[in-house]
Design a protein around this motif. Structure first.
Motif, PDB file in Angstrom:
ATOM      1  N   ALA A  30       0.851  -1.196   0.000  1.00 12.08           N
ATOM      2  CA  ALA A  30       0.000   0.000   0.000  1.00 12.08           C
ATOM      3  C   ALA A  30       0.882   1.240   0.000  1.00 12.08           C
ATOM      4  O   ALA A  30       1.886   1.314   0.719  1.00 12.08           O
ATOM      5  CB  ALA A  30      -0.904   0.007   1.226  1.00 12.08           C
ATOM      6  N   LEU A  31       0.514   2.203  -0.812  1.00 12.29           N
ATOM      7  CA  LEU A  31       1.226   3.476  -0.900  1.00 12.29           C
ATOM      8  C   LEU A  31       0.262   4.606  -0.560  1.00 12.29           C
ATOM      9  O   LEU A  31      -0.907   4.574  -0.936  1.00 12.29           O
ATOM     10  CB  LEU A  31       1.785   3.690  -2.303  1.00 12.29           C
ATOM     11  CG  LEU A  31       2.812   2.673  -2.810  1.00 12.29           C
ATOM     12  CD1 LEU A  31       3.167   2.965  -4.268  1.00 12.29           C
ATOM     13  CD2 LEU A  31       4.059   2.713  -1.943  1.00 12.29           C
ATOM     14  N   THR A  87      -8.764  -4.380  12.166  1.00 10.65           N
ATOM     15  CA  THR A  87      -9.722  -5.357  11.639  1.00 10.65           C
ATOM     16  C   THR A  87     -11.116  -5.027  12.156  1.00 10.65           C
ATOM     17  O   THR A  87     -11.272  -4.460  13.247  1.00 10.65           O
ATOM     18  CB  THR A  87      -9.348  -6.788  12.066  1.00 10.65           C
ATOM     19  OG1 THR A  87      -9.268  -6.857  13.504  1.00 10.65           O
ATOM     20  CG2 THR A  87      -8.016  -7.205  11.456  1.00 10.65           C
ATOM     21  N   LEU A  88     -12.131  -5.385  11.372  1.00 11.73           N
ATOM     22  CA  LEU A  88     -13.517  -5.106  11.719  1.00 11.73           C
ATOM     23  C   LEU A  88     -14.323  -6.395  11.793  1.00 11.73           C
ATOM     24  O   LEU A  88     -13.962  -7.404  11.183  1.00 11.73           O
ATOM     25  CB  LEU A  88     -14.153  -4.179  10.677  1.00 11.73           C
ATOM     26  CG  LEU A  88     -13.491  -2.832  10.422  1.00 11.73           C
ATOM     27  CD1 LEU A  88     -14.299  -2.054   9.389  1.00 11.73           C
ATOM     28  CD2 LEU A  88     -13.350  -2.019  11.706  1.00 11.73           C
ATOM     29  N   ARG A  89     -15.420  -6.323  12.518  1.00  7.90           N
ATOM     30  CA  ARG A  89     -16.350  -7.446  12.572  1.00  7.90           C
ATOM     31  C   ARG A  89     -16.990  -7.633  11.198  1.00  7.90           C
ATOM     32  O   ARG A  89     -17.354  -6.655  10.538  1.00  7.90           O
ATOM     33  CB  ARG A  89     -17.430  -7.202  13.625  1.00  7.90           C
ATOM     34  CG  ARG A  89     -16.868  -6.980  15.018  1.00  7.90           C
ATOM     35  CD  ARG A  89     -17.958  -6.738  16.037  1.00  7.90           C
ATOM     36  NE  ARG A  89     -17.375  -6.366  17.306  1.00  7.90           N
ATOM     37  CZ  ARG A  89     -16.881  -7.233  18.201  1.00  7.90           C
ATOM     38  NH1 ARG A  89     -16.932  -8.534  17.922  1.00  7.90           N
ATOM     39  NH2 ARG A  89     -16.346  -6.825  19.333  1.00  7.90           N
ATOM     40  N   VAL A  99      -9.834  -9.348   5.789  1.00  2.50           N
ATOM     41  CA  VAL A  99      -9.540  -7.989   5.340  1.00  2.50           C
ATOM     42  C   VAL A  99      -9.000  -7.220   6.530  1.00  2.50           C
ATOM     43  O   VAL A  99      -9.590  -7.222   7.614  1.00  2.50           O
ATOM     44  CB  VAL A  99     -10.788  -7.274   4.785  1.00  2.50           C
ATOM     45  CG1 VAL A  99     -10.452  -5.830   4.397  1.00  2.50           C
ATOM     46  CG2 VAL A  99     -11.352  -8.016   3.579  1.00  2.50           C
ATOM     47  N   VAL A 100      -7.869  -6.575   6.330  1.00  4.31           N
ATOM     48  CA  VAL A 100      -7.318  -5.678   7.333  1.00  4.31           C
ATOM     49  C   VAL A 100      -7.241  -4.292   6.711  1.00  4.31           C
ATOM     50  O   VAL A 100      -6.992  -4.147   5.510  1.00  4.31           O
ATOM     51  CB  VAL A 100      -5.926  -6.153   7.824  1.00  4.31           C
ATOM     52  CG1 VAL A 100      -4.911  -6.173   6.689  1.00  4.31           C
ATOM     53  CG2 VAL A 100      -5.437  -5.293   8.981  1.00  4.31           C
ATOM     54  N   ILE A 129      -7.613   2.282   3.987  1.00  2.00           N
ATOM     55  CA  ILE A 129      -7.318   1.544   2.768  1.00  2.00           C
ATOM     56  C   ILE A 129      -7.574   0.069   3.061  1.00  2.00           C
ATOM     57  O   ILE A 129      -6.864  -0.538   3.877  1.00  2.00           O
ATOM     58  CB  ILE A 129      -5.851   1.735   2.332  1.00  2.00           C
ATOM     59  CG1 ILE A 129      -5.478   3.217   2.308  1.00  2.00           C
ATOM     60  CG2 ILE A 129      -5.605   1.083   0.973  1.00  2.00           C
ATOM     61  CD1 ILE A 129      -3.995   3.462   2.095  1.00  2.00           C
ATOM     62  N   PRO A 130      -8.582  -0.543   2.438  1.00  4.06           N
ATOM     63  CA  PRO A 130      -8.803  -1.973   2.686  1.00  4.06           C
ATOM     64  C   PRO A 130      -7.713  -2.810   2.026  1.00  4.06           C
ATOM     65  O   PRO A 130      -7.369  -2.608   0.858  1.00  4.06           O
ATOM     66  CB  PRO A 130     -10.175  -2.229   2.044  1.00  4.06           C
ATOM     67  CG  PRO A 130     -10.327  -1.149   1.027  1.00  4.06           C
ATOM     68  CD  PRO A 130      -9.567   0.036   1.526  1.00  4.06           C
TER      69      PRO A 130
END
Length: 822
Positions: free
Chosen positions: A499-500, A520-522, A709-710, A729-730
């Protein structure tokens, strides 16, 4: 094309967005401001007139009809060019431009990096000089209010900003130099804001009224001329002013005030590009927005007028002489109607400052000569039709005269026409541009809903398939069937994500401080996966400001959807050193398995590569390439193409059968299902490098972890509210693919259909035995789509076992379990 970032409600469901586009209905996902004064005419009539002009302002050379309309209203190309330049600048100033050269780009738009004044400044000066030379009241206004000095002060203000950025681009200043420059420019802004405020002040534009310039139309139309002051429910009569009295005059105000407002916004963006985030200049922006409102109000109250008729203006004792009527038809069906030469009811709209004797004089003289000598001549001038004829039904009146039998209809027709003419006048007068500038100032006084300093690009995803494993997958229990099992093939993946991001440029006196986080999300509830977006956790929203409802304020919604986080770094864009971090973080994450259908001719019994080789022998090839081109063994994100495409004899595509076979990008390019969600700890190896305003973060997964997904998040604190604004940013990590025979999915769908059929039969019997209503706990909530939803089916079974167990037993058979090989 400029990005739309706000909209203002003009009234009647018409919205003008920041780019100048007119919308019918409120736009989605944009902050919407309410114009202090709603358009006072039928929105349908206003829409066409305003929309036509707004499009022309975007590209003036391509709409001769609008050029003609401006000319008809007496507004020459100069004012049109000014409005066009103002409109284009407004559409570009409004967006949050998260790039290093944000202020430079804005100032270039003004032409401030060129020698001499900007194109807009030149147009404003031309208009200034023209009115000063030709209109005595404007000349006196310029002298009495010292407007030339105010204009030059703003020109010098923007020129100083140009000089500052020219120097800044060529030097590498120290922190002390940046701070000195900041203080110097803030002092300059403090000195020049009075000039801006003067040009936006309503009192500045009070000029001496010269009755000699308004002798031929206004005095004779006083009875029917009306304006629309804000708050008035009906149009208000216009009084012909006393000679020499101070009256609001917008002829020079429109170009000068709009130019001043936009110049101020561009200049303060040059001083502090992130002023919306820091809250600086907020007081001035709010003050100036309200001042522009006052200017708009004054235009409505004192300048833009239309005719307004009542039924009494047409009803008896109003009568027509014989020369004012004509007969139509033939004997014995003769019908009398109002003559086209009748001058009783002028109808339309006029600008009470522009449309004086200079505007109407030549037309009226020509019209008089034409009627005297009997040759045709137009009856309209600008927005006024001096020979408007009502749709009158005439009947005899005393003394050989005629009276109108339908006065209400005639008054309504006259006012409907005046409405359209007034809408045209609004559209060409600069009114809507003033409304947009007032809204732009309000928008700039509001904290941004996205970062002004962070720019992001799509992350690069890569994956390296690891040796496959034979596994058995099992469905959730299905009503009437039980579980369905199948052999499958699982393929772990090594994943790398790069990622940039750009952060605040280092040439800033007051650096923005960031907090850089992996979060991280639920992502699931119960047994079902629900793909999470970051806005479900953190979403900036705008709400009405209680201190002044004309403004909005930031209100950030934040839920409990965050599952875990790891702080990578914090601080400002490093000016001299390089920030580097490298470690492994363990985070709690919601993970899932990709179940990917394998369709014939592929199967788990034969290696995919072998089947692919055979297919290629029968003519399969890569798209847009020759049949002899072989797919590369390794393809990067930039070079990736779909692996294979069928020959002309095949009606499907290879990606429909098996999605991915070789090392390629880690971006999802397959059709699969999120299955078996779990909450697990995942191991993320990361490497951060932050140099100047360039941030790079690489993460690498553990192949034993599944898919998740973080989010890489850059957080910054806003100056006014103290709220934290997130730029997320996913980073999808596709660490496990499981290839499943298509038959498994077919059997599962069949089992669900069987359950749905059983529920339908139950519902039929249930309805026969009782009369269920919409609140019935067993079937009252069921909708047709629920019968194909496993969660809804489970809900039905629980309710039926509780409330109608005997009937459920009657319609069900013994549950079973299906197992088959791939």
């Amino acid at each position: 094309m400029a990005q739309s970032v706000f909209a203002v409600h003009l009234g009647g469901g018409l919205y003008l967005d920041s780019t100048g586009s007119l919308l019918q209905g409120a736009p989605d996902k944009l902050p919407v401001y309410e114009a202090p004064f709603k358009i006072p005419v039928d929105p349908k009539k206003a829409k066409g007139a305003i929309e036509e002009v707004q499009k022309a302002l975007s590209d003036i050379n391509k709409n001769p009809d609008v050029l003609k309309k401006f000319a008809e209203f007496g507004f020459d190309t100069a004012i049109l060019d000014v409005l066009s330049s103002i409109a284009k600048i407004a559409s570009v100033i409004a967006p949050v431009l998260a790039v290093a050269a944000i202020a430079v780009d804005i100032l270039k738009l003004f032409g401030m990096f060129k020698d001499g004044p900007s194109p807009l400044e030149t147009l404003v000066k031309q208009r200034f000089d023209e009115l000063e030379s030709n209109v005595e009241s404007i000349k006196a206004l310029i002298q009495s209010k010292d407007l030339r000095t105010q204009r030059v002060a703003i020109e010098n203000f923007t020129a100083d900003i140009r000089t500052h950025f020219t120097q800044l681009n060529n030097v590498n200043p120290t922190d002390a130099q940046l701070e000195n420059d900041r203080n110097r420019l803030l002092t300059l802004e403090d000195q020049k804001e009075d000039a801006v405020g003067t040009l936006l002040d309503q009192a500045t534009w009070l000029a001496n009224f010269d009755r000699d310039e308004h002798t031929r139309v206004w005095p004779w139309l006083q009875k029917v001329l009306r304006t629309y002051p804000p708050g008035a429910t009906t149009p208000v009569p216009v009084v012909f002013p006393a000679d020499g009295s101070l009256q609001f005059d917008h002829r020079l105000m429109v170009p000068l005030a709009t130019w001043a407002a936009e110049s101020y916004i561009a200049a303060i963006r040059g001083i502090v590009p992130e002023f919306r985030s820091t809250g600086e200049f907020n007081g001035n922006l709010r003050l100036f927005a309200n001042k522009v409102d006052d200017l708009v109000s004054s235009m409505r109250t004192y300048a833009l007028a239309r005719t307004y008729y009542r039924k009494e203006d047409f009803a008896f004792p109003v009568t027509l002489d014989t020369y004012e009527v004509v007969a139509t038809g033939s004997f014995p069906h003769l019908k009398m109607m109002v003559s086209a030469r009748c001058s009783r009811w002028p109808v339309g709209a006029m600008d009470l400052r522009y449309h004086g004797d200079r505007f109407f004089g030549e037309f009226l003289d020509g019209h008089f000569r034409a009627e005297f000598f009997g040759y045709p001549h137009p009856t309209r001038c600008g927005g006024m039709n001096f020979r408007w004829t009502p749709p009158a039904v005439l009947e005899p009146a005393p003394f050989n005269q005629w009276q109108i039998a339908n006065p209400e209809e005639c008054a309504a027709a006259a006012n409907a026409q005046a409405d359209q003419d007034y809408a045209d006048l609004l559209s060409v007068s600069g009114y809507t541009e003033l409304v947009r500038i007032a809204t732009l100032l309000r928008n700039q006084a509001t904290e941004p809903d996205r970062s002004e300093t962070v720019s992001v690009s799509k992350p690069a995803l890569y994956r390296d398939p690891q040796p496959q494993q034979d596994v058995v997958i099992t469905s959730d229990p299905i009503f009437m069937t039980g579980t369905i099992s199948s052999a499958a093939r699982r393929e772990p993946q090594k994943c790398v994500v790069k990622a940039l991001a750009g952060t605040q440029p280092i040439k800033r006196a007051r650096p923005t401080t960031y907090r850089i986080v992996l979060r991280t999300l639920r992502a699931f509830h119960g047994k079902r996966w629900h793909e999470s977006t970051y806005s479900q956790y953190h979403e900036p929203r705008y709400e009405s400001d209680p201190s002044d409802p004309k403004f909005l304020r930031m209100a950030i919604f934040q839920s409990d959807a965050a599952l875990d986080q790891h702080v990578l770094a914090s601080g400002a864009s490093p000016r001299t050193s390089v920030v580097e971090r490298e470690a492994t973080a363990t985070l709690k994450a919601h993970t899932f398995d990709w179940w990917i259908p394998v369709k014939a001719p592929f199967s788990l019994a034969v290696p995919f590569d072998d089947t692919m080789t055979q297919l290629r022998a029968f003519g399969w090839t890569q798209p847009n390439q020759t049949a002899n081109n072989q797919p590369g063994s390794m393809q990067t994100l930039e070079h990736h193409q779909p692996i294979l495409a069928p020959s002309a004899t095949w009606v499907g595509s290879f990606s429909d059968l098996v999605p991915e076979l070789y090392w390629q990008s880690g971006q999802e390019r397959w059709e699969g299902q999120h299955r078996d969600p779990r909450e697990q700890n995942v191991s993320i190896k990361y490497k951060l490098r932050w140099q100047g305003d360039r941030l790079s973060v690489n993460i690498e997964n553990d192949p034993d972890d599944r898919n998740y997904v973080v989010f890489l998040v850059l957080e910054e604190q806003l100056g006014l509210s103290g709220a934290w604004l997130h730029t997320a940013i996913p980073l999808p990590v596709n660490g496990q693919l499981t290839y499943v025979p298509q038959k498994f999915f077919d059997d599962e769908a069949g089992a669900i259909a069987k359950a749905a059929s059983t529920i339908s039969e139950f519902s039929r019997l249930y309805a026969e035995s009782r009369t269920p209503g919409p609140i019935d706990p067993v079937v009252g909530w069921i909708r047709p789509g629920d019968l194909m939803n496993p969660d809804s089916i489970d809900r039905f079974v629980v309710a039926a076992r509780e409330h109608a167990p005997a009937m459920l037993t009657q319609v069900t058979g013994e549950q079973s379990t299906i197992t088959h090989e791939g």
